[in-house]
Write a protein that holds these residues in place. Structure first.
Motif, PDB file in Angstrom:
ATOM      1  N   LYS A  11       0.839  -1.574  -0.156  1.00 33.50           N
ATOM      2  CA  LYS A  11      -0.147   0.596  -0.420  1.00 33.50           C
ATOM      3  C   LYS A  11       0.740   1.282   0.334  1.00 33.50           C
ATOM      4  N   ASP A  39       2.265   1.151  -3.758  1.00 33.81           N
ATOM      5  CA  ASP A  39       1.500   2.398  -4.272  1.00 33.81           C
ATOM      6  C   ASP A  39       1.372   3.771  -4.432  1.00 33.81           C
ATOM      7  N   ALA A  40       0.848   4.237  -2.691  1.00 36.44           N
ATOM      8  CA  ALA A  40       1.187   5.710  -2.844  1.00 36.44           C
ATOM      9  C   ALA A  40       2.621   6.343  -3.353  1.00 36.44           C
ATOM     10  N   LYS A  65       2.034   7.178  -6.801  1.00 35.35           N
ATOM     11  CA  LYS A  65       1.352   7.815  -6.550  1.00 35.35           C
ATOM     12  C   LYS A  65       1.712   9.492  -6.632  1.00 35.35           C
ATOM     13  N   TYR A  93      -0.615  11.113   1.274  1.00 33.19           N
ATOM     14  CA  TYR A  93      -0.731  10.139   0.484  1.00 33.19           C
ATOM     15  C   TYR A  93      -1.301   9.311   0.716  1.00 33.19           C
ATOM     16  N   ALA A  94      -0.923   8.565   1.760  1.00 30.30           N
ATOM     17  CA  ALA A  94      -1.594   7.518   2.690  1.00 30.30           C
ATOM     18  C   ALA A  94      -2.508   7.486   3.994  1.00 30.30           C
TER      19      ALA A  94
END
Length: 418
Positions: free
Chosen positions: A71, A74-75, A78, A327-328
């Motif tokens: 996770k 992924d952040a 991004k 972002y997370a």
């Protein structure tokens, strides 16, 4: 790429200018250096606009707490894409749940390679799952890098050049604990709990190798467990019966916490306890075990725990916390596996950046095997990552730390592992 020629170029030896046809003829004959005119190179998963990378991760199952690694990656990408991507290309992060199951991991990685056509697979966790993928990745010639493993088989560039670890060697870690035990408690009677796979077995092998001839007499108890076991209570009771005064805990976070708590609850008070770096987290391991039950435990470490007070004013830690907030925001920043994931993401981004416009699988592997004093911001002071085509282990040193009841604090200087 288009190239515009003037009507003539001055020759290098001062002779008459070359005409356009002469230049083109020379280029065709290889007589003019074309380094500056080199074309971009792509393999599946890369183009002028995009880079596709894949990661298999246990988002569910017995070690789902480590799913935060995926996770965070992924952040991270991004964020990278929002800032313009890598060398002008957007990064597409592809990730699937492998449930920490080797068969499932093989299924989803094959999907990433054959259907999603990723340029590289990176960051996957687990010795058993990654071992099952090595021959496949070698046959496909797809980078299988920055893996969350430390078993010796994953650093074998002669036989499996496409597979590369991110974590320090378990064998080397075990040897460092042996050195510390011999130095501080030479008459120790040692009991070892270990996970029954490459992870646990390599740690135990390193511990025995570090103890040398004394291993046979110093190790008085061994107990293994399977990742599918509900608890390790029976193993701890068995180890207490060995009469050991040093407990070495080679388990992942959930089982490590169970072991620490059970040791305390049955009234066993070893003089020293050691915990593998894989589980040396306050929030993930020691809080569930009980902070009062964990005081004095020693471990090896290679990155910072961002929520520990000692790093509150550290610029890299502040940058990480700001990243997580933006972002997370839904992820648990107290889960130290988030820091590990951040370090993996930074390293992968660095490798892709260094690959430039030559986004071939071979070149990505080459860049991964050419790290020179690379320092993700959350590595502990004094540590850096270095790899070479003949040595894939990224960390040449680890830091011995001890839990003081609130946080892990360093003991002495970092210790070379090779």
């Amino acid at each position: 790429m288009s190239v515009h020629f003037n009507d003539s170029f001055p020759s290098s030896d001062g002779a008459a200018p070359w005409g356009r046809r002469q230049v083109l003829a020379a280029l065709a004959a290889g007589l003019v250096s074309t380094g500056a005119l080199a074309q971009k190179q792509y393999d599946p998963g890369a183009s002028d606009t995009e880079i596709r990378i894949g990661m298999s991760m246990p988002y569910s199952g017995p070690v789902s707490s480590y799913g935060i690694i995926g996770k965070v990656n992924d952040a991270y990408f991004k964020m990278v894409n929002e800032r313009g991507g890598i060398n002008g290309r957007q990064v597409r992060f592809v990730s699937y749940d492998d449930q920490y199951n080797p068969a499932k991991a093989t299924e989803v990685v094959r999907r990433m390679v054959e259907q999603d056509e990723v340029l590289a697979v990176y960051g996957n966790l687990g010795s058993a799952a990654n071992a099952g993928l090595m021959r496949y990745m070698h046959a496909k010639k797809v980078p299988h890098i920055l893996l969350g493993v430390g078993a010796e088989r994953f650093s074998d560039p002669a036989s499996f050049p496409w597979t590369m670890p991110f974590m320090p060697s378990y064998d080397a870690e075990g040897r460092l604990y042996a050195q510390n035990i011999l130095k501080t408690k030479p008459d120790a009677r040692i009991a070892v709990l270990y996970q029954n796979d490459d992870f646990g077995k390599d740690l135990l092998k390193g511990l025995k190798a570090g103890l040398g001839d004394k291993a046979k007499t110093m190790i008085v108890g061994e107990a293994s467990f399977e990742i599918s076991d509900p608890t390790v209570d029976s193993q701890i009771i068995k180890l207490q019966g060995s009469g050991a005064n040093v407990f070495v805990n080679f388990a992942t976070a959930r089982f490590a916490a169970q072991a620490i708590r059970k040791v305390w609850d049955i009234g066993w008070r070893p003089d020293q306890q050691y915990l593998t770096y894989v589980s040396a987290y306050v929030k993930m391991t020691l809080e569930p075990a009980g902070l009062d039950k964990s005081k004095g435990i020693m471990a090896m470490a290679f990155f910072k725990d961002a929520v520990q007070p000692r790093w509150a004013n550290d610029p890299a830690t502040q940058e990480f916390l700001a990243f997580m907030k933006k972002y997370a925001p839904g992820e648990d920043v107290t889960n130290a596996a988030s820091v590990y994931g951040y370090c993996v993401a930074q390293t992968m981004a660095h490798i892709l950046k260094q690959s430039g416009d030559r986004l071939t699988r071979e070149n990505v592997l080459k860049q991964a095997a050419s790290l020179k004093d690379f320092r993700p911001g959350l590595l502990l002071p004094g540590l850096a990552m270095n790899t070479s085509p003949t040595d894939y282990w990224p960390f040449g040193a680890l830091q011995l730390v001890q839990f003081n009841g609130k946080e892990f604090e360093p003991i002495g200087q970092s210790i070379a592992v090779r």
